[in-house]
Design a protein around this motif. Structure first.
Motif, PDB file in Angstrom:
ATOM      1  N   ALA A  33     -54.451  76.223  -6.982  1.00  0.00           N
ATOM      2  CA  ALA A  33     -53.278  75.169  -6.150  1.00  0.00           C
ATOM      3  C   ALA A  33     -53.509  74.099  -5.487  1.00  0.00           C
ATOM      4  CB  ALA A  33     -51.931  76.120  -6.031  1.00  0.00           C
ATOM      5  N   ILE A  53     -44.265  72.498  -2.857  1.00  0.00           N
ATOM      6  CA  ILE A  53     -44.651  72.207  -4.198  1.00  0.00           C
ATOM      7  C   ILE A  53     -45.969  72.935  -4.416  1.00  0.00           C
ATOM      8  CG2 ILE A  53     -45.460  70.714  -5.894  1.00  0.00           C
ATOM      9  CD1 ILE A  53     -43.357  68.663  -4.472  1.00  0.00           C
ATOM     10  N   TYR A  54     -46.148  73.818  -5.449  1.00  0.00           N
ATOM     11  CA  TYR A  54     -47.287  74.364  -5.629  1.00  0.00           C
ATOM     12  C   TYR A  54     -47.817  74.092  -7.028  1.00  0.00           C
ATOM     13  CZ  TYR A  54     -45.727  77.236  -1.678  1.00  0.00           C
ATOM     14  OH  TYR A  54     -44.948  77.808  -0.691  1.00  0.00           O
ATOM     15  N   ARG A  55     -48.915  73.218  -7.341  1.00  0.00           N
ATOM     16  CA  ARG A  55     -49.290  72.809  -8.674  1.00  0.00           C
ATOM     17  C   ARG A  55     -50.932  72.816  -9.071  1.00  0.00           C
ATOM     18  NH1 ARG A  55     -51.019  67.420  -8.186  1.00  0.00           N
ATOM     19  NH2 ARG A  55     -50.757  66.493  -6.214  1.00  0.00           N
ATOM     20  N   ILE A  64     -42.818  71.990 -15.040  1.00  0.00           N
ATOM     21  CA  ILE A  64     -42.398  72.506 -13.660  1.00  0.00           C
ATOM     22  C   ILE A  64     -41.364  73.530 -13.989  1.00  0.00           C
ATOM     23  CG2 ILE A  64     -40.878  71.850 -11.740  1.00  0.00           C
ATOM     24  CD1 ILE A  64     -42.001  68.769 -12.308  1.00  0.00           C
ATOM     25  N   VAL A  93     -48.447  79.103 -11.336  1.00  0.00           N
ATOM     26  CA  VAL A  93     -49.717  78.026 -11.286  1.00  0.00           C
ATOM     27  C   VAL A  93     -50.822  78.747 -11.940  1.00  0.00           C
ATOM     28  CG1 VAL A  93     -51.308  77.124  -9.901  1.00  0.00           C
ATOM     29  CG2 VAL A  93     -49.060  77.248  -9.181  1.00  0.00           C
ATOM     30  N   TYR A  97     -48.207  76.097 -14.669  1.00  0.00           N
ATOM     31  CA  TYR A  97     -47.103  75.495 -14.361  1.00  0.00           C
ATOM     32  C   TYR A  97     -47.269  74.985 -12.877  1.00  0.00           C
ATOM     33  CZ  TYR A  97     -45.075  77.679 -18.529  1.00  0.00           C
ATOM     34  OH  TYR A  97     -44.579  77.760 -19.683  1.00  0.00           O
ATOM     35  N   ALA A  98     -46.364  73.948 -12.443  1.00  0.00           N
ATOM     36  CA  ALA A  98     -45.850  73.697 -11.125  1.00  0.00           C
ATOM     37  C   ALA A  98     -45.010  74.651 -10.851  1.00  0.00           C
ATOM     38  CB  ALA A  98     -45.865  72.205 -10.859  1.00  0.00           C
ATOM     39  N   TYR A  99     -44.825  74.935  -9.481  1.00  0.00           N
ATOM     40  CA  TYR A  99     -43.869  76.011  -8.936  1.00  0.00           C
ATOM     41  C   TYR A  99     -43.336  75.175  -7.958  1.00  0.00           C
ATOM     42  CZ  TYR A  99     -40.891  79.656  -6.958  1.00  0.00           C
ATOM     43  OH  TYR A  99     -40.123  80.443  -6.587  1.00  0.00           O
ATOM     44  N   TRP A 136     -48.086  64.089 -11.911  1.00  0.00           N
ATOM     45  CA  TRP A 136     -48.366  65.510 -12.353  1.00  0.00           C
ATOM     46  C   TRP A 136     -47.496  66.098 -13.132  1.00  0.00           C
ATOM     47  CZ3 TRP A 136     -45.069  68.519 -10.262  1.00  0.00           C
ATOM     48  CH2 TRP A 136     -44.519  68.343  -8.955  1.00  0.00           C
ATOM     49  N   SER A 137     -46.594  65.607 -13.511  1.00  0.00           N
ATOM     50  CA  SER A 137     -45.580  66.348 -14.552  1.00  0.00           C
ATOM     51  C   SER A 137     -45.650  65.967 -15.774  1.00  0.00           C
ATOM     52  CB  SER A 137     -44.227  65.848 -13.920  1.00  0.00           C
ATOM     53  OG  SER A 137     -43.112  66.216 -14.617  1.00  0.00           O
TER      54      SER A 137
END
Length: 626
Positions: A33, A53-55, A64, A93, A97-99, A136-137
């Protein structure tokens, strides 16, 4: 480079200070991540909300999963790194997914003034806007949370942001203002009586008017450094709420506990129809909700009935057929937000529910994969519209709707010879209508000696009440509890659905409360509570007006519906208890007809429950036809 060095320093400190387990999850997360903590996300009025934000690493655009909360998600507590937020981030992640987790306005490092449910609701819309526009979304956002991290979701979803593609709302009742027959204003009320859980909850949650704050222009790198030493959270002294909730007047309970000065002071004075309830973060059934949603409810939570009613409302009112088709419901036999605590032998209070486990990770990530990633998985084929747990038989069941299509509503009548006081009295519950001259049952209600809450469908009351199903038989020896019990059942009966009751009541006072509980009585006499409700009689004609009673005049009272799914086995009995208090689950009615919240002296009254051909007091039970 400076931020990178700071981040490496944090990782090294985590390993030294917190031990290998905590460091291990951090290093696992770091390996997959990009971690960006204390991002100050801007709102339309310039206020910035603290966001972690963790991605996934790499250039792929990802969906997301967003969690917004009034609670502390700082990864540093007492100088040590904690794992909960990191584990949730890793789960997301590692699945692509981004969290994103964010504090509500005014909480911890977020700027601004806090109000319940993180108002204004435009903050949620602005957060969706910011996240969906990040490079990144993939432009799709799903919401997840339980209790306060779920309760804000519905009102924000009503704003119809195009990026919001899915919700997972668990234990979300305090976000529901008015839906159908329920007007609880976010669990503040039931039947017009205050639910005292918010007194205890706000003591530990609300911000003091004079809380410390950081400079508005503080930089992210400074917040990253400061989060290791300060988390901007209050350290509230412990309170024995079983004692403190008895204080009168109610408006001074937090003050008497030397708590913070905050929004409780204004909320306690609001009546059920106060316009303020319709201007904050609550969802009301005149608001559109066009988002696919996975709803999780608990039988022993504070608001099972209105939560299920909301599922039905969205399913029936959605204009988009695809949204209506993407409403799913799980009802588990657990306490508030305790889904994952179910075991092979789940004990809720004193009653065994057997094996009540579900793979909640599999359910929620399958839901998100379908709606946020567009995967053609087996979610719809393997998950029923409604999955509900039937207590007593201790089994998961499924249906296409709730209430169930094969439901027969049976009317049970209250009967007695005028002495239904306590379980030793002559109260009965049967399908037989009472006679013309069936005498009423009378009891004395002294608000200084209320019926104590024992177990029940509760949340957040600290030491005051332990939720769940408990044997009520000793409590039922009180003469201010009327007890009506059926004959022993020769055949088992499943009762699943909404339970409505109509009682005919008179009182010597201008106002009082009527409470009711549904009970499963075992052959050995143990009496386990299933659900409970209350009605403040000044609101018997609706919550837009207060109508006091005339002394000894008989009034028809329709109580707020209860809900359950329970199998009454052969040899068991069905029982209801009727009284005028269930304290401190509900605020005591002082019976004076005054404001109640600012009064210190109560009036003892005699209340009567009438049951005759003219005044047929009943409870309507949804029996499942097999």
């Amino acid at each position: 480079m400076r931020k990178l060095l700071l981040f490496i320093g944090l990782l090294f400190s985590a390993f030294l200070v917190s031990g290998q387990d905590t460091a291990a999850i951090y290093w696992k997360l770091d390996s997959i991540a990009i971690i960006d903590q204390k991002v100050m996300m801007p709102m339309r009025d310039g206020i910035r909300l603290a966001t972690d934000i963790y991605r996934p690493k790499g250039d792929k655009k990802v969906p997301i999963v967003f969690s917004r909360t009034p609670y502390n998600f700082n990864t540093w507590v007492d100088g040590k790194m904690t794992t909960r937020a990191l584990e949730e981030a890793y789960n997301a992640v590692s699945r692509g997914y981004a969290y994103v987790v964010q504090n509500e306005r005014g909480r911890f490092f977020s700027e601004g003034e806090w109000d319940i449910l993180g108002t204004p609701i435009t903050d949620g819309y602005d957060a969706f806007d910011w996240m969906s526009k990040q490079p990144w979304s993939n432009g799709k956002i799903g919401l997840i949370g339980c209790s306060s991290t779920a309760e804000w979701q519905m009102a924000v979803a009503s704003q119809n942001h195009p990026a919001l593609a899915a919700m997972v709302a668990q234990g979300f009742g305090a976000g529901v203002g008015r839906v159908g027959k329920f007007m609880e204003q976010g669990n503040w009320y039931r039947g017009g009586a205050q639910q005292m859980l918010f007194t205890a909850w706000l003591y530990g949650t609300q911000n003091d008017l004079y809380k410390p704050s950081l400079p508005k222009d503080i930089k992210q790198e400074d917040l990253l450094r400061l989060q290791r030493f300060y988390d901007m959270g209050t350290e509230m002294p412990r309170v024995d709420w079983s004692v403190k909730l008895r204080h009168l007047p109610v408006k001074d309970i937090i003050k008497n506990a030397h708590g913070q000065v905050g929004i409780y002071d204004k909320m306690i004075a609001r009546k059920p129809n106060d316009p303020a309830w319709f201007q904050g973060g609550l969802y009301h059934d005149n608001m559109p909700l066009e988002v696919p949603a996975y709803w999780f409810v608990s039988w022993y939570d504070v608001s099972s009935a209105p939560n299920i009613a909301l599922f039905n409302h969205v399913r029936n009112s959605a204009k988009n057929p695809a949204v209506a088709d993407n409403q799913y419901l799980v009802i588990a036999p657990v306490l508030h937000c305790s889904y994952k605590r179910a075991t092979e032998n789940t004990i809720v209070g004193q009653r065994s529910m057997g094996d009540a486990r579900l793979n909640y990770d599999e359910l929620t990530w399958g839901w998100f994969d379908m709606l946020l990633k567009g995967e053609k998985n087996s979610f719809k084929e393997t998950n029923p519209r409604v999955r509900y747990f039937t207590m007593g038989s201790n089994q998961w069941q499924q249906a296409e709707s709730f209430p169930l299509q094969n439901t027969e509503v049976k009317t049970f009548y209250l009967n007695s010879g005028g002495k239904a006081n306590s379980r030793l009295g002559d109260g009965s519950l049967s399908l037989k209508k009472p006679g013309a001259k069936s005498p009423a049952d009378a009891f004395t209600y002294d608000p200084m000696n209320p019926v104590p809450s024992y177990g029940g469908n509760v949340c957040c009351t600290g030491t005051a009440i332990q939720g769940g199903s408990f044997d009520q038989s000793e409590m039922e020896l009180r003469n201010d509890i009327l007890v009506y019990t059926s004959e022993e059942l020769k055949e088992g009966v499943e009762i699943t659905g909404f339970i409505e009751s109509t009682l005919y009541v008179s009182s010597t006072g201008p106002d009082t409360d009527i409470t009711i509980k549904l009970i499963d009585v075992y052959p050995d006499g143990k009496a386990y509570n299933l659900d409970e409700t209350i009605q403040r009689l000044r609101y018997r004609e609706g919550y837009d007006k207060e109508v006091m009673m005339e002394k000894d005049k008989v009034y028809k009272v329709d109580l707020t519906p209860m809900v359950t799914s329970n199998y009454f086995a052969p040899g068991h009995r069905i029982r209801i208890e009727v009284s005028s208090s269930n304290f401190p689950r509900f605020e005591r009615n002082l019976n004076t007809g005054g404001n109640n919240y600012d009064e210190s002296t109560g009036l003892t009254v005699e209340n009567r429950i009438h049951h005759s051909a003219k005044y047929p007091s009943v409870i309507r039970l949804p029996v499942i036809k097999k």
